[in-house]
Design a protein around this motif. Structure first.
Motif, PDB file in Angstrom:
ATOM      1  N   ALA A  40      15.348 -60.278 -47.341  1.00 35.18           N
ATOM      2  CA  ALA A  40      14.730 -61.102 -48.526  1.00 35.18           C
ATOM      3  C   ALA A  40      14.986 -62.688 -48.183  1.00 35.18           C
ATOM      4  CB  ALA A  40      15.124 -60.666 -49.673  1.00 35.18           C
ATOM      5  N   PHE A  41      16.423 -63.047 -48.046  1.00 32.44           N
ATOM      6  CA  PHE A  41      16.761 -64.201 -47.855  1.00 32.44           C
ATOM      7  C   PHE A  41      16.079 -65.098 -46.901  1.00 32.44           C
ATOM      8  CE2 PHE A  41      20.647 -63.636 -50.753  1.00 32.44           C
ATOM      9  CZ  PHE A  41      20.343 -64.803 -51.496  1.00 32.44           C
ATOM     10  N   MET A  42      16.061 -64.387 -45.678  1.00 35.25           N
ATOM     11  CA  MET A  42      15.332 -65.247 -44.590  1.00 35.25           C
ATOM     12  C   MET A  42      13.805 -65.122 -44.744  1.00 35.25           C
ATOM     13  SD  MET A  42      17.551 -65.871 -42.220  1.00 35.25           S
ATOM     14  CE  MET A  42      16.495 -65.926 -40.730  1.00 35.25           C
ATOM     15  N   THR A  43      13.116 -64.268 -45.329  1.00 32.48           N
ATOM     16  CA  THR A  43      11.770 -64.522 -45.602  1.00 32.48           C
ATOM     17  C   THR A  43      11.612 -65.679 -46.352  1.00 32.48           C
ATOM     18  OG1 THR A  43      11.660 -62.075 -45.702  1.00 32.48           O
ATOM     19  CG2 THR A  43       9.844 -63.129 -46.577  1.00 32.48           C
ATOM     20  N   VAL A  44      12.596 -65.825 -47.254  1.00 34.90           N
ATOM     21  CA  VAL A  44      12.021 -67.043 -48.163  1.00 34.90           C
ATOM     22  C   VAL A  44      12.523 -68.402 -47.204  1.00 34.90           C
ATOM     23  CG1 VAL A  44      13.145 -68.435 -50.105  1.00 34.90           C
ATOM     24  CG2 VAL A  44      12.932 -66.101 -49.993  1.00 34.90           C
ATOM     25  N   GLY A  45      13.614 -68.124 -46.125  1.00 35.27           N
ATOM     26  CA  GLY A  45      13.567 -69.260 -45.199  1.00 35.27           C
ATOM     27  C   GLY A  45      12.434 -69.644 -44.409  1.00 35.27           C
ATOM     28  N   TYR A  46      12.093 -68.520 -43.831  1.00 33.12           N
ATOM     29  CA  TYR A  46      11.276 -68.910 -42.748  1.00 33.12           C
ATOM     30  C   TYR A  46       9.530 -69.232 -43.286  1.00 33.12           C
ATOM     31  CZ  TYR A  46       9.942 -64.225 -41.970  1.00 33.12           C
ATOM     32  OH  TYR A  46       9.623 -62.834 -42.158  1.00 33.12           O
ATOM     33  N   PHE A  48       7.361 -72.664 -33.966  1.00 34.07           N
ATOM     34  CA  PHE A  48       7.867 -72.013 -32.781  1.00 34.07           C
ATOM     35  C   PHE A  48       9.435 -71.449 -33.489  1.00 34.07           C
ATOM     36  CE2 PHE A  48      10.482 -71.058 -29.026  1.00 34.07           C
ATOM     37  CZ  PHE A  48       9.618 -70.416 -28.171  1.00 34.07           C
ATOM     38  N   VAL A  49      10.106 -72.329 -33.908  1.00 29.64           N
ATOM     39  CA  VAL A  49      11.488 -71.794 -34.509  1.00 29.64           C
ATOM     40  C   VAL A  49      11.354 -71.041 -35.660  1.00 29.64           C
ATOM     41  CG1 VAL A  49      13.593 -72.848 -35.636  1.00 29.64           C
ATOM     42  CG2 VAL A  49      12.412 -74.480 -33.918  1.00 29.64           C
ATOM     43  N   ALA A  50      10.362 -71.374 -36.639  1.00 23.14           N
ATOM     44  CA  ALA A  50      10.125 -70.455 -37.494  1.00 23.14           C
ATOM     45  C   ALA A  50       9.695 -68.967 -37.325  1.00 23.14           C
ATOM     46  CB  ALA A  50       9.159 -70.668 -38.426  1.00 23.14           C
ATOM     47  N   ALA A 105      21.218 -70.543 -41.684  1.00 19.44           N
ATOM     48  CA  ALA A 105      19.713 -70.398 -41.362  1.00 19.44           C
ATOM     49  C   ALA A 105      18.881 -70.779 -42.612  1.00 19.44           C
ATOM     50  CB  ALA A 105      19.639 -69.065 -41.151  1.00 19.44           C
ATOM     51  N   LEU A 106      19.182 -70.488 -43.836  1.00 21.33           N
ATOM     52  CA  LEU A 106      18.392 -70.837 -44.987  1.00 21.33           C
ATOM     53  C   LEU A 106      18.298 -72.197 -44.930  1.00 21.33           C
ATOM     54  CD1 LEU A 106      19.323 -68.309 -47.498  1.00 21.33           C
ATOM     55  CD2 LEU A 106      17.437 -68.356 -46.281  1.00 21.33           C
ATOM     56  N   SER A 107      19.595 -73.088 -44.735  1.00 19.86           N
ATOM     57  CA  SER A 107      19.571 -74.476 -44.979  1.00 19.86           C
ATOM     58  C   SER A 107      18.658 -74.969 -43.864  1.00 19.86           C
ATOM     59  CB  SER A 107      21.250 -74.819 -45.195  1.00 19.86           C
ATOM     60  OG  SER A 107      21.508 -75.376 -43.787  1.00 19.86           O
ATOM     61  N   LEU A 108      18.575 -74.402 -42.596  1.00 17.92           N
ATOM     62  CA  LEU A 108      17.977 -74.944 -41.667  1.00 17.92           C
ATOM     63  C   LEU A 108      16.350 -74.793 -41.862  1.00 17.92           C
ATOM     64  CD1 LEU A 108      17.974 -75.671 -38.358  1.00 17.92           C
ATOM     65  CD2 LEU A 108      17.174 -73.302 -38.109  1.00 17.92           C
ATOM     66  N   ARG A 163      16.101 -77.445 -45.066  1.00 20.06           N
ATOM     67  CA  ARG A 163      16.404 -78.887 -45.229  1.00 20.06           C
ATOM     68  C   ARG A 163      15.824 -79.450 -44.047  1.00 20.06           C
ATOM     69  NH1 ARG A 163      22.525 -78.469 -46.897  1.00 20.06           N
ATOM     70  NH2 ARG A 163      22.210 -77.894 -49.191  1.00 20.06           N
ATOM     71  N   ARG A 164      15.562 -78.607 -42.897  1.00 29.50           N
ATOM     72  CA  ARG A 164      15.030 -79.098 -41.736  1.00 29.50           C
ATOM     73  C   ARG A 164      13.658 -78.809 -41.723  1.00 29.50           C
ATOM     74  NH1 ARG A 164      19.222 -81.702 -41.206  1.00 29.50           N
ATOM     75  NH2 ARG A 164      21.007 -81.587 -40.026  1.00 29.50           N
ATOM     76  N   LEU A 165      13.323 -77.560 -41.529  1.00 30.46           N
ATOM     77  CA  LEU A 165      11.891 -77.089 -41.222  1.00 30.46           C
ATOM     78  C   LEU A 165      10.966 -77.396 -41.953  1.00 30.46           C
ATOM     79  CD1 LEU A 165      12.642 -73.658 -39.316  1.00 30.46           C
ATOM     80  CD2 LEU A 165      12.512 -75.959 -38.328  1.00 30.46           C
ATOM     81  N   VAL A 166      11.189 -77.012 -43.472  1.00 22.20           N
ATOM     82  CA  VAL A 166      10.420 -77.529 -44.409  1.00 22.20           C
ATOM     83  C   VAL A 166       9.974 -78.943 -44.434  1.00 22.20           C
ATOM     84  CG1 VAL A 166       9.656 -77.482 -46.976  1.00 22.20           C
ATOM     85  CG2 VAL A 166      10.595 -75.413 -45.722  1.00 22.20           C
ATOM     86  N   PRO A 167      10.875 -79.866 -44.587  1.00 22.31           N
ATOM     87  CA  PRO A 167      10.484 -81.336 -44.502  1.00 22.31           C
ATOM     88  C   PRO A 167       9.683 -81.606 -43.215  1.00 22.31           C
ATOM     89  CG  PRO A 167      12.619 -80.770 -45.259  1.00 22.31           C
ATOM     90  CD  PRO A 167      12.119 -79.471 -44.808  1.00 22.31           C
ATOM     91  N   LEU A 168      10.406 -81.075 -42.008  1.00 23.95           N
ATOM     92  CA  LEU A 168       9.386 -81.467 -40.648  1.00 23.95           C
ATOM     93  C   LEU A 168       8.119 -80.894 -40.843  1.00 23.95           C
ATOM     94  CD1 LEU A 168      12.086 -80.572 -37.856  1.00 23.95           C
ATOM     95  CD2 LEU A 168      10.865 -82.824 -38.501  1.00 23.95           C
TER      96      LEU A 168
END
Lengths: 421, 167, 340
Positions: free
Chosen positions: C156-162, C208-210, C313-316, C319-324
């Motif tokens: 569930a957490f990862m889903t929110v993350g990517y 690609f990362v997501a 992974a969540l902060s990646l 904090r990184r992927l969403v802004p990017l």
């Protein structure tokens, strides 16, 4: 990560009433701590992919570890008691099996304690040979720990590499002693085999190979950003706590304490050799990894020096060599393999006590032998480094995240059979 | 600032180290060496220094029983077989730990190590080697080698670590 | 002259059958699954100076190992523990696989060669993929085990993350193409003469990362977290049931990789322009080759990386992927404004 404030509740968190046991001993996922807070309980081991021969009872508050209890003793083999039933010589193969990956280092202090009681001293060449094997063992022990640390964060390449490269050191030890792991090389009075022909060239090749490989280790594992993220500032052991808890070995040195039994005890050939004791100040999991890497380099430096300075002479004490017939003495000189005198089976130290310590790959090992003048010891007390370090499971995991548990386990290099003896 | 802290603080440096890790992986993906020795097809020559299966030279044995006394695992015992006057040692490989004390203590070199260790027996009794002809005094050979495995010699190498060259 | 088999062949070659069931759909999906896992093991082994699977079909480097493994999965007893919710436990593996293969209907294999042609194929594919975590969480709950529960929460957490980064980066690319249809996107890239990764590299990188996170490949195999939670949501599964759930993540990677290639690597267009005109079916081959090479790279990462921590992974992701990905959207927007 460890919070200072929660230490007072250290004793409250045990198996008190109402903590985990329901009527009928059925375990529920939820336990309660002393304040009645619901905790999620996970039993890691003994049947688990990453537990080793032990169990860790983890209590989680969300993703945060409230308490992790190492449940040890699954590979307890009553070594201290068994050693009371056998002659001094016969205990050496037994103690080797406490830390089979580091067998020279764990038996060396025992042999030194027996030698003290017998009043024998190993010849200088034997001391150098012992140092040589001890350092080979230290490297392979560190590589073993490294591999496990790698697989604890699912870095299978580190796992395979370090186990593969450990093979080189195991092979070197085999050329010297004839056995891959259970060398039984260090015996009272000296060592069992002389340095074989061409050993130096092989060892130097192995060292040059390993130096190159360590650079690749750094690139793919140690300074891999994933590893740094997982290990940096995780499981921080402060200098104060490290000495207060009696931590030994690389774990102590990674917290900034300059202590090594090789320096403190001045045994073997170490006083004559030039090497450094790597110390780091950070005290986190990454520092513990880096100290081990540095120790591998220092061990290779020691091996080079030992091979350069190797003195000529006998490798077994004259006191016992005189007991064997001249024909056999000639055989020993020709083959470079020891022939034991028959009296060696029943070594009889006078009544008294002896203590000795030594530095293993995992840390300091301590022996206390009590003799009543019999052929068997009255009591042998062994304090292994893993047993001293097992407290870190509790200390370092508090407040850490659940996924940090394998990292901390890997970084303190706990070896259950050694802790359990 | 240490390398680890730079990786954590500086995303660009972190990307560089990611690239270094992947490049190292790729380099090994296309490099030649492998560590594996494919065992039954290739058998490592353990060399005469190896402490493998133990062999008795019965003609040399003086029945002093020192080997049985020194054995830390009680694997070696003295047996008096029917029709023989003297006792001779026999070994139980269920117990043997290959420490080699028996070989080292034998005053007449009647026991010796062989460079063979990959032996399996069909039953527990088969692991007890009595001083009978063809048992404890037998010439050991690796079963893998007998079935056509090629012997390889271990060599130290600066580039590959251990090299296994067929003889 | 019509042969007796011609109607059948014609039926098979119709897009509405061929695309979901043969290529890029089920059949090729299965081939990809079997060869990819083998390739993953072989490549990891090569990096680790080993041989990997070898002794099943030694002449071809153990390529049949996965078939042997699949057979073993079929004949192994699937153990159903007493405490599980039986219906959920048995249904979810099949459901997970179904949800994973459904997007094949909407993924074009070649120009205008698609199972169901809709102009919203990109959001449809992503939306169907987003159903997989729901099934996994259901699976984790149904298995009723401490480790599966933790695994379900991690999923569930990862889903929110990517998911957010995956969607925004996909739409950032789509924004420039001004379409949500994968076929049209490839045509746009053809008319521009540039692959999408050059037009919008940030979106490509984030996607690609997501994608690695979505299919829980290293360094993001957090859900299976063997070293902490045995096998995560799949802990209680054995036999063919485990085979299904294990295969689903690889198939999902394949699905997303097809989307990635069509969005960012100009899909079925050959690297050299004009090559496609020689033989139209070459387009499908090109798509497959590009996809497969990238799949190989994705699974090769197993040999390089360990596993990130869940919160890292969540902060990646946030904090990184969403802004990017937002920057990527702005980039596309800027390109549109500038009229490039």
């Amino acid at each position: 990560m460890t919070s200072q404030g929660s230490r007072s509740s250290e004793t409250d968190m045990g198996y008190g009433p109402g903590t985990i046991k329901e009527p009928g001993f059925r375990y529920r996922p939820m336990g309660r701590d002393a304040e009645g807070m619901e905790l999620y309980e996970i039993f890691i081991g003994p049947q688990h992919p990453a537990s080793g021969h032990m169990r860790i009872v983890v209590r989680l508050d969300g993703d945060i570890i409230v308490n992790a209890d190492p449940d040890i003793g699954y590979v307890h083999r009553t070594m201290e008691k068994l050693s009371e039933t056998r002659e001094y010589l016969k205990s050496i193969p037994l103690f080797e099996r406490a830390t089979i990956i580091d067998s020279a280092n764990i038996t060396w202090p025992y042999v030194r304690a027996v030698e003290q009681m017998l009043g024998v001293e190993a010849p200088l060449r034997a001391k150098y040979l012992r140092t040589l094997l001890a350092e080979i063992n230290r490297i392979s022990s560190h590589l073993y720990g490294f591999g496990l640390t790698g697989i604890f964060i699912n870095h299978s390449t580190m796992y395979m590499w370090s186990f593969g490269d450990r093979e080189i050191w195991v092979q070197l030890a085999e050329e010297l002693t004839g056995a891959r792991l259970t060398h039984t090389y260090i015996i009272p009075g000296g060592v069992r085999r002389d340095l074989p022909q061409g050993f130096k060239e092989k060892a130097l090749k192995a060292i040059r190979y390993m130096e190159r490989r360590l650079e690749d280790y750094m690139k793919i594992f140690v300074y891999n950003p994933v590893t740094v993220a997982r290990f940096r500032e995780v499981g921080v052991l402060t200098k104060n706590d490290a000495s207060r808890l009696g931590i030994v070995g690389p774990n102590l040195r990674a917290s900034g304490v300059h202590y090594d039994a090789r320096i403190a005890e001045k045994y073997g050939a170490y006083p004559e050799l030039d090497f450094e004791i790597p110390v780091m100040e950070e005290g986190d999991s990454l520092a513990r990894l880096l100290v081990r890497i540095e120790e591998i380099k220092q061990s290779m430096r020691i091996i080079k020096q030992v091979l350069d300075k190797m003195p000529q002479g006998p490798f077994f004490a004259d006191k016992y060599m005189r007991l064997i017939p001249p024909a056999l003495r000639k055989h020993v000189a020709e083959t470079g393999r020891i022939k034991l005198p028959g009296a060696f089976i029943r070594l009889k130290p006078p009544a008294g006590e002896a203590v000795a310590r030594g530095e293993m790959g995992h840390g300091e090992v301590f022996y206390h032998i009590v003799s009543t003048g019999d052929t068997k010891p009255y009591r042998v007390r062994i304090i292994t480094p893993a047993f001293r370090n097992v407290v870190l499971f509790r200390h370092l995991t508090r407040g850490a995240r659940f996924m940090d548990l394998p990292v901390i386990y890997g970084s303190i290099d706990y070896f259950p059979p050694e802790g359990d003896r | 600032m240490s390398i680890a802290d730079r990786i954590r603080r500086n995303p660009l440096y972190s990307l560089k180290m990611h690239a270094a890790a992947i490049a190292t992986g790729l380099r090994y993906l296309f490099a030649k060496p492998r560590m594996t020795v494919r065992y039954p097809e290739y058998v490592i020559d353990l060399g005469r220094n190896y402490r493998g299966m133990i062999r008795l030279h019965k003609d040399k044995c003086i029945s002093c029983s020192l080997c049985a006394q020194v054995c830390p695992a009680s694997a070696m015992k003295m047996y008096k077989l029917p029709g023989e006057k003297k006792m001779y040692p026999g070994i139980n490989y269920q117990r043997c730990i290959f420490c080699g004390f028996c070989v080292d203590i034998c005053p007449v070199n009647a026991l010796e190590h062989t460079p063979v260790h990959d032996i399996a027996e069909e039953d527990m009794e088969g692991m007890i080697y009595l001083p009978l002809p063809g048992r404890f005094d037998r010439e050991w050979k690796s079963p893998a080698e007998e079935e056509g495995g090629r012997k390889v010699k271990v060599e130290f190498d600066e580039e590959e670590g251990l090299k296994h060259e067929p003889e | 002259m019509l042969g007796p088999l011609d109607p059948l062949i014609n039926f098979i070659l119709e897009p509405y059958f061929f695309s979901p069931f043969i290529y890029p759909g089920l059949t090729i999906g299965l081939v990809v699954l079997l060869t990819l896992i083998w390739a993953e093991r072989k490549m990891a082994a090569k990096v680790q100076l080993r041989y990997g699977p070898l002794y099943v079909s030694k002449q071809i480097g153990g390529a049949l190992q996965m078939i042997a493994d699949a057979l073993r999965f079929f004949f192994q007893e699937p153990i159903i523990p007493r405490q599980v919710d039986k219906i959920v436990f048995l249904a979810t593996p099949a459901l997970a696989l179904t949800v994973t293969v459904l997007p094949f209907i909407f993924i074009p294999a070649a120009p205008s060669y698609v199972g169901v042609a809709v102009s919203y194929s990109l959001p449809l594919v992503l939306a169907l993929g987003a159903l997989i975590p729901v099934v996994i969480i259901l699976m984790a709950w149904g298995a009723n085990n401490k480790f599966t529960l933790v695994g379900g929460i991690r999923e569930a957490f990862m889903t929110v993350g990517y998911e957010v980064a995956l969607f925004i980066s996909a739409f950032a690319a789509a924004l420039y193409y001004k379409t949500l249809d994968l076929s049209v996107m490839v045509e746009k890239q053809a008319s521009l003469g540039l692959p999408g990764i050059i037009i919008n590299p940030i979106a490509g990188f984030v996607f690609f990362v997501a994608m690695l996170m979505a299919s829980s490949k290293l360094p993001f195999d957090i859900v299976e977290g063997e070293q902490e939670i045995v096998a995560g949501p799949f802990t209680e599964y054995s036999g063919i049931l485990y085979g299904l759930v294990m295969g689903a993540s690889y198939l999902y990677l394949y699905v997303l990789m097809l989307v990635f290639v069509e969005m960012f690597l100009s899909g079925w267009l050959p690297v050299i322009h004009g090559l496609g005109s020689i033989y139209p079916a070459l387009g499908g081959v090109m798509l497959f080759v590009k996809t497969y090479i990238l799949l190989l790279f994705a699974v090769f990462l197993r040999g390089v990386y360990g596993r990130y921590r869940l919160d890292q992974a969540l902060s990646l992701g946030w904090r990184r992927l969403v802004p990017l990905s937002l920057i990527a959207a702005l980039w596309s927007f800027g390109l549109l404004i500038a009229g490039v």
